[in-house]
Enzyme design. Sequence first.
Site, PDB file in Angstrom:
ATOM      1  N   VAL A  81       1.757   2.637   4.890  1.00 54.25           N
ATOM      2  CA  VAL A  81       2.905   2.756   5.794  1.00 54.25           C
ATOM      3  C   VAL A  81       2.951   4.131   6.446  1.00 54.25           C
ATOM      4  O   VAL A  81       3.118   4.261   7.664  1.00 54.25           O
ATOM      5  CB  VAL A  81       4.224   2.452   5.037  1.00 54.25           C
ATOM      6  CG1 VAL A  81       5.440   2.829   5.868  1.00 54.25           C
ATOM      7  CG2 VAL A  81       4.281   0.976   4.676  1.00 54.25           C
ATOM      8  N   LYS A  91       2.591  -5.578   8.778  1.00 52.45           N
ATOM      9  CA  LYS A  91       1.711  -6.356   7.904  1.00 52.45           C
ATOM     10  C   LYS A  91       0.374  -5.630   7.838  1.00 52.45           C
ATOM     11  O   LYS A  91      -0.187  -5.280   8.887  1.00 52.45           O
ATOM     12  CB  LYS A  91       1.428  -7.757   8.486  1.00 52.45           C
ATOM     13  CG  LYS A  91       2.637  -8.605   8.743  1.00 52.45           C
ATOM     14  CD  LYS A  91       2.224  -9.964   9.254  1.00 52.45           C
ATOM     15  CE  LYS A  91       1.727  -9.993  10.688  1.00 52.45           C
ATOM     16  NZ  LYS A  91       2.694  -9.638  11.721  1.00 52.45           N
ATOM     17  N   GLU A  92      -0.133  -5.414   6.637  1.00 51.65           N
ATOM     18  CA  GLU A  92      -1.475  -4.831   6.542  1.00 51.65           C
ATOM     19  C   GLU A  92      -2.452  -5.763   7.262  1.00 51.65           C
ATOM     20  O   GLU A  92      -2.305  -6.975   7.225  1.00 51.65           O
ATOM     21  CB  GLU A  92      -1.885  -4.670   5.075  1.00 51.65           C
ATOM     22  CG  GLU A  92      -1.179  -3.505   4.416  1.00 51.65           C
ATOM     23  CD  GLU A  92      -1.470  -3.406   2.930  1.00 51.65           C
ATOM     24  OE1 GLU A  92      -2.507  -3.904   2.481  1.00 51.65           O
ATOM     25  OE2 GLU A  92      -0.628  -2.830   2.222  1.00 51.65           O
ATOM     26  N   ASN A 146      11.338 -10.405   3.159  1.00 53.12           N
ATOM     27  CA  ASN A 146      10.158 -10.703   2.339  1.00 53.12           C
ATOM     28  C   ASN A 146      10.385 -11.920   1.443  1.00 53.12           C
ATOM     29  O   ASN A 146       9.477 -12.724   1.235  1.00 53.12           O
ATOM     30  CB  ASN A 146       9.753  -9.483   1.506  1.00 53.12           C
ATOM     31  CG  ASN A 146       8.885  -8.534   2.318  1.00 53.12           C
ATOM     32  OD1 ASN A 146       8.551  -8.828   3.459  1.00 53.12           O
ATOM     33  ND2 ASN A 146       8.522  -7.412   1.743  1.00 53.12           N
ATOM     34  N   CYS A 184       3.601  -6.112  -1.369  1.00 53.27           N
ATOM     35  CA  CYS A 184       5.020  -6.289  -1.036  1.00 53.27           C
ATOM     36  C   CYS A 184       5.673  -7.531  -1.641  1.00 53.27           C
ATOM     37  O   CYS A 184       6.620  -7.407  -2.411  1.00 53.27           O
ATOM     38  CB  CYS A 184       5.189  -6.298   0.478  1.00 53.27           C
ATOM     39  SG  CYS A 184       4.847  -4.689   1.198  1.00 53.27           S
ATOM     40  N   LYS A 219       6.194  -7.716  -5.582  1.00 56.16           N
ATOM     41  CA  LYS A 219       7.103  -6.702  -6.150  1.00 56.16           C
ATOM     42  C   LYS A 219       8.498  -6.802  -5.549  1.00 56.16           C
ATOM     43  O   LYS A 219       9.489  -6.573  -6.224  1.00 56.16           O
ATOM     44  CB  LYS A 219       6.510  -5.296  -6.009  1.00 56.16           C
ATOM     45  CG  LYS A 219       6.799  -4.596  -4.705  1.00 56.16           C
ATOM     46  CD  LYS A 219       6.395  -3.135  -4.759  1.00 56.16           C
ATOM     47  CE  LYS A 219       6.441  -2.506  -3.377  1.00 56.16           C
ATOM     48  NZ  LYS A 219       7.763  -2.460  -2.739  1.00 56.16           N
ATOM     49  N   LYS A 235      -5.658 -10.276   1.347  1.00 58.69           N
ATOM     50  CA  LYS A 235      -5.726 -11.017   2.605  1.00 58.69           C
ATOM     51  C   LYS A 235      -6.810 -10.377   3.469  1.00 58.69           C
ATOM     52  O   LYS A 235      -7.300  -9.292   3.144  1.00 58.69           O
ATOM     53  CB  LYS A 235      -4.379 -11.052   3.303  1.00 58.69           C
ATOM     54  CG  LYS A 235      -3.878  -9.728   3.815  1.00 58.69           C
ATOM     55  CD  LYS A 235      -2.613  -9.993   4.606  1.00 58.69           C
ATOM     56  CE  LYS A 235      -2.048  -8.738   5.197  1.00 58.69           C
ATOM     57  NZ  LYS A 235      -0.901  -8.980   6.032  1.00 58.69           N
TER      58      LYS A 235
HETATM   59  N1  LIG Z   1       1.877  -1.723   2.488  1.00 64.89           N
HETATM   60  C1  LIG Z   1       2.652  -2.510   3.231  1.00 64.89           C
HETATM   61  O1  LIG Z   1       2.192  -3.475   3.843  1.00 64.89           O
HETATM   62  C2  LIG Z   1       4.125  -2.220   3.352  1.00 64.89           C
HETATM   63  C3  LIG Z   1       4.856  -2.834   4.376  1.00 64.89           C
HETATM   64  C4  LIG Z   1       6.221  -2.561   4.482  1.00 64.89           C
HETATM   65  C5  LIG Z   1       6.828  -1.720   3.571  1.00 64.89           C
HETATM   66  N2  LIG Z   1       6.099  -1.161   2.571  1.00 64.89           N
HETATM   67  C6  LIG Z   1       6.783  -0.253   1.643  1.00 64.89           C
HETATM   68  O2  LIG Z   1       6.479   1.080   2.027  1.00 64.89           O
HETATM   69  C7  LIG Z   1       6.365   1.921   0.870  1.00 64.89           C
HETATM   70  C8  LIG Z   1       4.994   2.582   0.847  1.00 64.89           C
HETATM   71  O3  LIG Z   1       4.028   1.552   0.730  1.00 64.89           O
HETATM   72  P1  LIG Z   1       2.468   1.851   0.924  1.00 64.89           P
HETATM   73  O4  LIG Z   1       1.783   0.540   0.843  1.00 64.89           O
HETATM   74  O5  LIG Z   1       2.259   2.703   2.104  1.00 64.89           O
HETATM   75  O6  LIG Z   1       2.178   2.712  -0.396  1.00 64.89           O
HETATM   76  P2  LIG Z   1       0.870   3.530  -0.747  1.00 64.89           P
HETATM   77  O7  LIG Z   1       0.751   3.493  -2.219  1.00 64.89           O
HETATM   78  O8  LIG Z   1      -0.283   3.076   0.093  1.00 64.89           O
HETATM   79  O9  LIG Z   1       1.221   5.013  -0.270  1.00 64.89           O
HETATM   80  C9  LIG Z   1       2.186   5.811  -0.879  1.00 64.89           C
HETATM   81  C10 LIG Z   1       1.717   7.272  -0.805  1.00 64.89           C
HETATM   82  O10 LIG Z   1       2.750   8.105  -1.270  1.00 64.89           O
HETATM   83  C11 LIG Z   1       2.157   9.200  -1.934  1.00 64.89           C
HETATM   84  N3  LIG Z   1       3.141   9.872  -2.784  1.00 64.89           N
HETATM   85  C12 LIG Z   1       3.711   9.451  -3.939  1.00 64.89           C
HETATM   86  N4  LIG Z   1       4.546  10.393  -4.417  1.00 64.89           N
HETATM   87  C13 LIG Z   1       4.517  11.414  -3.543  1.00 64.89           C
HETATM   88  C14 LIG Z   1       5.152  12.686  -3.506  1.00 64.89           C
HETATM   89  N5  LIG Z   1       5.997  13.077  -4.472  1.00 64.89           N
HETATM   90  N6  LIG Z   1       4.884  13.510  -2.470  1.00 64.89           N
HETATM   91  C15 LIG Z   1       4.028  13.139  -1.498  1.00 64.89           C
HETATM   92  N7  LIG Z   1       3.389  11.941  -1.492  1.00 64.89           N
HETATM   93  C16 LIG Z   1       3.627  11.100  -2.505  1.00 64.89           C
HETATM   94  C17 LIG Z   1       1.006   8.566  -2.707  1.00 64.89           C
HETATM   95  O11 LIG Z   1       0.034   9.501  -3.085  1.00 64.89           O
HETATM   96  C18 LIG Z   1       0.497   7.554  -1.677  1.00 64.89           C
HETATM   97  O12 LIG Z   1      -0.534   8.105  -0.880  1.00 64.89           O
HETATM   98  C19 LIG Z   1       6.649   1.012  -0.332  1.00 64.89           C
HETATM   99  O13 LIG Z   1       8.004   1.090  -0.659  1.00 64.89           O
HETATM  100  C20 LIG Z   1       6.323  -0.370   0.209  1.00 64.89           C
HETATM  101  O14 LIG Z   1       7.025  -1.387  -0.458  1.00 64.89           O
HETATM  102  C21 LIG Z   1       4.760  -1.373   2.444  1.00 64.89           C
END
Ligand SMILES: NC(=O)c1ccc[n+]([C@@H]2O[C@H](COP(=O)([O-])OP(=O)(O)OC[C@H]3O[C@@H](n4cnc5c(N)ncnc54)[C@H](O)[C@@H]3O)[C@@H](O)[C@H]2O)c1
Length: 473
Positions: free
Chosen positions: A11, A158-159, A219, A271, A274, A332
């Site tokens: 994200v 969406k990824e 979701n 997503c 969880k 996916k």
């Molecule tokens: N991946 C998706 O498709 C998607 C879509 C919509 C929403 N989301 C939501 O967005 C959020 C992030 O998802 P994501 O898939 O990008 O996660 P991710 O795990 O890919 O990325 C999270 C990043 O945050 C970093 N991080 C953690 N603690 C930190 C800190 N204290 N300081 C700095 N960086 C820190 C991690 O190292 C990691 O690189 C989640 O809540 C998820 O549910 C994800």
Amino acid sequence: MKISIVGAGYVGLVTGGCLAELGHQVMCIDNDAAKIATLNAAGLPIYEPGLQELMTRNRTEGRIQFTTSMADAVEHGEVIFIAVGTPSMEDGSADLQHVLTVASQIGRHLKKFKVIVNKSTVPVGTAYRVQKCLQDELTKRGIQDSLFEVISNPEFLKEGAAIKDFMQPDRIVIGMDKSPNYQAVHQKVELLYSSFNRHHARTIWMDVRSAELTKYAANAMLATRISFMNEIANLSDLLGADIDSIRRGIGADQRIGHDFLYAGTGYGGSCFPKDTRALIQTALDCGSQMKVVTAVENVNDQQKTLLVSRLIQYFGEDFSGLKFAVWGMAFKPNTDDMREAPSRVIVQELLKRGATVSAFDPLASNEGLEAVKHDTANEAHLKRFHMADSAYSAASKADALLVVTEWKTFHHPDFEILKESMNQLLIVDGRNLYEPQLLQDLGFAYQGIGRRNQLALTFKANQRLAQKEEIPA
Ligand SMILES: NC(=O)c1ccc[n+]([C@@H]2O[C@H](COP(=O)([O-])OP(=O)(O)OC[C@H]3O[C@@H](n4cnc5c(N)ncnc54)[C@H](O)[C@@H]3O)[C@@H](O)[C@H]2O)c1
């Protein structure tokens, strides 16, 4: 506008890259020094189509930078996004430790007014907790001024199609409660997203709690469609009906629509699993129950084992001496994300039953192997798993081919090559990529999802129906 983004994951990087592409000055910060080093060396720690090009362009043109320094990030951004992970805790609720840690860290460095935008998916009430962490840090430093406003801006990308989703959003949900800063913050956020409102307004403003819940509701609704279709597919198998015809038949109703009606091996990813779990837990915390969503989750858990159940029908319970090919490991296509991928459950079941497994994924080869290593406690089991370097080498000498992820490259394989190289001609198609009749004409035993159970069940169900209703079996 100067923007900082905390969390350089799927994200954070997509948000950062896209906002830089729109001309904003972006700084991405992550506490994973290896990720930042990769980004600073012009690499990408994740795969997302088009992201590398976007990053290269904006880095070259000086609009995006990467750091591990929270002090720099807080100094830089007028608007600071929080986009860190919110994984499941043991009881299913969202683990907010990363979000709240980041809030405290931001608070430690705040010197002037900033808009804090929470993009992570978080339960209702989190904005308030973020606000409290920030305020506590300011109070520790003896600062009483209001130096921030916390708003909610859940992400819907969406990824695999994340850049398009970000650049052409259906809507941008923004949650903000009434406050003395309301007007100024509203203006700033509208300006930030103004590129998306040129054709028509896509920003939808609401209170913070509603915005937080909107993400979970969206979701859960999408997951519901998947589990619903999977249940209808499983019934179709029993009754000898065809889910693909049913999908088209119901999708044509505009109230239903064609999207998200594909039966398969269940949903996975970072997503849906969880977020449905967290929503169920949120309701329990309020003394309530999400009965529909609980059922959605149960159906999905069962669906992930369906392909293995089909193999059991064919081979019996013990898979010793059998080799299975698995096409697709990522949850996916067009992503390397292995989080909660159905392939992980399938591979574990196959290994436990004594099979040898040869898997292929066009992108998630390393990630797939790492995930299986992580999941497999038994060393002997792990020895029976390997990642192949092509789809055909995975299928060579296989007793069955399982299609788990619908990568485009699996859509039209050369079935003659498969016929020559497979040990037994069985295809269990978890994504309904192939035409059952075509495959049968080619000499394969074929089993899709909800496309009539060719292996055993249709026969039994028809016998039961024939006895009950005297229809021809
Ligand atoms: N991946 C998706 O498709 C998607 C879509 C919509 C929403 N989301 C939501 O967005 C959020 C992030 O998802 P994501 O898939 O990008 O996660 P991710 O795990 O890919 O990325 C999270 C990043 O945050 C970093 N991080 C953690 N603690 C930190 C800190 N204290 N300081 C700095 N960086 C820190 C991690 O190292 C990691 O690189 C989640 O809540 C998820 O549910 C994800």
